[in-house]
Design a protein around this motif. Structure first.
Motif, short mmCIF file in Angstrom:
data_model
loop_
_atom_site.label_atom_id
_atom_site.label_comp_id
_atom_site.label_asym_id
_atom_site.label_seq_id
_atom_site.Cartn_x
_atom_site.Cartn_y
_atom_site.Cartn_z
N TRP A 30 83.64 88.10 58.27
CA TRP A 30 82.80 88.02 57.07
C TRP A 30 81.43 87.40 57.31
O TRP A 30 80.47 87.74 56.62
N ARG A 78 95.15 92.34 51.75
CA ARG A 78 93.97 91.94 51.00
C ARG A 78 94.12 90.53 50.42
O ARG A 78 93.16 89.75 50.39
N GLU A 134 88.54 82.37 50.60
CA GLU A 134 88.26 81.34 49.58
C GLU A 134 88.47 79.94 50.14
O GLU A 134 87.71 79.02 49.83
N LEU A 146 93.74 81.46 42.23
CA LEU A 146 93.99 82.47 43.24
C LEU A 146 95.41 82.35 43.79
O LEU A 146 96.12 83.35 43.96
N GLU A 204 93.67 88.04 53.19
CA GLU A 204 92.25 87.93 53.50
C GLU A 204 91.51 87.09 52.45
O GLU A 204 90.69 86.24 52.77
N THR A 205 91.80 87.33 51.19
CA THR A 205 91.11 86.61 50.11
C THR A 205 91.46 85.13 50.12
O THR A 205 90.59 84.28 49.89
#
Length: 338
Positions: A150, A199, A207, A176, A202-203
């Motif tokens: 990222w 996903r 975060e 989250l 990954e999030t």
């Protein structure tokens, strides 16, 4: 928030049925800690007391989630650095004392989130016995991969050695986590879609990285990337431009007038990855883009072959690891939208 985490799924169906979810036996509690977190030492602060432990755990990708408490005042220390794990402690009730980077300690209360990279610094905690924790165990390597993907670089130990509280109260981070746990299906105690699971993994990492860096005073947008020497940045540009040609790293180095060894050392120092790993990732990114934009009649073999892939089995394994689905699935999704 997180009241029902690892207890029920979004439909109210119980999770982890039939598993060991509680114990009053120190051997079982210690075995759980060693398996879910890493080898460590524990001792009750009240001599002779038995635990009244909550032991609930499942995984989302490579992240291990756990709903945990000893149930009695306990000190845990000697966390094994060779395990390579990061621990995130989200206090749900009671209090837990942790060390901070400056050598002082802090007592986290309900709604507080604390992070420590046990592969980079020592760690201990003292639970008051009335506490309940929702914890994450994350491989350090996974966080490095997230940062590289990222932000284009891997932060140095100035970040990873920071032990700190990065969220308080009803933070976006806890929201989250709540969403992530509600995505788990009670039927198999995991997220039913591999792509969604990837996903969410990954999030969560992204975060956490953002909150950790923000509280450490590190700007990930400008970070170490701008500090890398020109030849590293030029190599990245060339690899991105020529990814579809499947160039050799030695050829990239020669084009820049440096040795392959120098290029490798520069990438390891400033990016935390090898030039080969960086090029592999860019090639896979390009392949995915080509699959997502493929005209009717194209096949995975034809698209991959045009981009220099010969061993389709190995390519598929790397592709699935990076994107959570196979190239064939990506291509089917593309055609289903036409």
């Amino acid at each position: 928030m997180l009241e029902h985490a690892l207890l029920y799924d979004a439909r109210g169906q119980p999770l982890l049925s039939g598993r060991l979810n509680a114990s009053r036996d120190w051997s079982e509690v210690n075995a759980f800690c060693h398996r879910v977190y890493m080898p460590l030492a524990t001792r009750p602060l009240v001599a002779g007391s038995d635990p009244n432990a909550t032991l609930r755990t499942l995984s989302i990708g490579r992240i291990v989630l756990s709903r945990f408490c000893f149930g009695v005042p306990t000190r845990a220390d000697e966390f094994d650095p060779s395990s390579g794990n990061i621990i995130v402690v989200n206090t749900m009730r009671g209090g837990v004392r942790h060390p901070l980077t400056d050598g002082t300690g802090i007592d986290t209360v309900a709604g507080d989130s604390y992070v420590v990279d046990c592969s980079r610094t020592d760690y201990w905690n003292i639970a008051n016995g009335d506490d309940l924790q929702f914890n994450l165990t994350i491989p350090h390597k996974l966080m490095e991969e997230t940062a590289q993907r990222w932000y284009g670089f891997v932060p140095e130990d100035d970040l990873w050695k920071k032990r700190l509280v990065f969220g308080r109260g009803h933070s976006p981070w806890l929201s989250l986590l709540d969403y992530a746990t509600l995505s788990v299906d009670a039927q198999n105690n995991r997220i039913s879609s591999p792509l969604i699971e990837k996903r969410i993994e990954e999030t969560l990492c992204l975060e956490l990285l953002r909150g950790w860096a923000e509280c450490s005073g590190l700007n990930l947008e400008t970070g170490a990337r701008s500090a890398a020497p020109r030849y590293v940045r030029e190599a990245e540009r060339l690899m991105e431009e020529r990814a579809h040609e499947a160039p050799f790293v030695a050829d990239i180095a020669a084009q820049l007038g440096i040795s392959a060894r120098s290029l490798s050392e520069g990438f390891r120092r400033f990016r935390g990855v090898t030039p080969h790993d960086y090029l592999t990732a860019r090639r896979l990114d390009g392949l995915r883009k080509a699959l997502e934009e493929a005209p009717p009649g194209q096949t995975v073999s034809s698209i991959a072959g045009a981009r220099g892939y010969v061993n389709l089995t190995a390519m598929t394994a790397f592709y699935r690891q990076r994107f959570g689905e196979t190239p064939s699935q990506t291509l089917r999704n593309r055609f289903s939208r036409l």
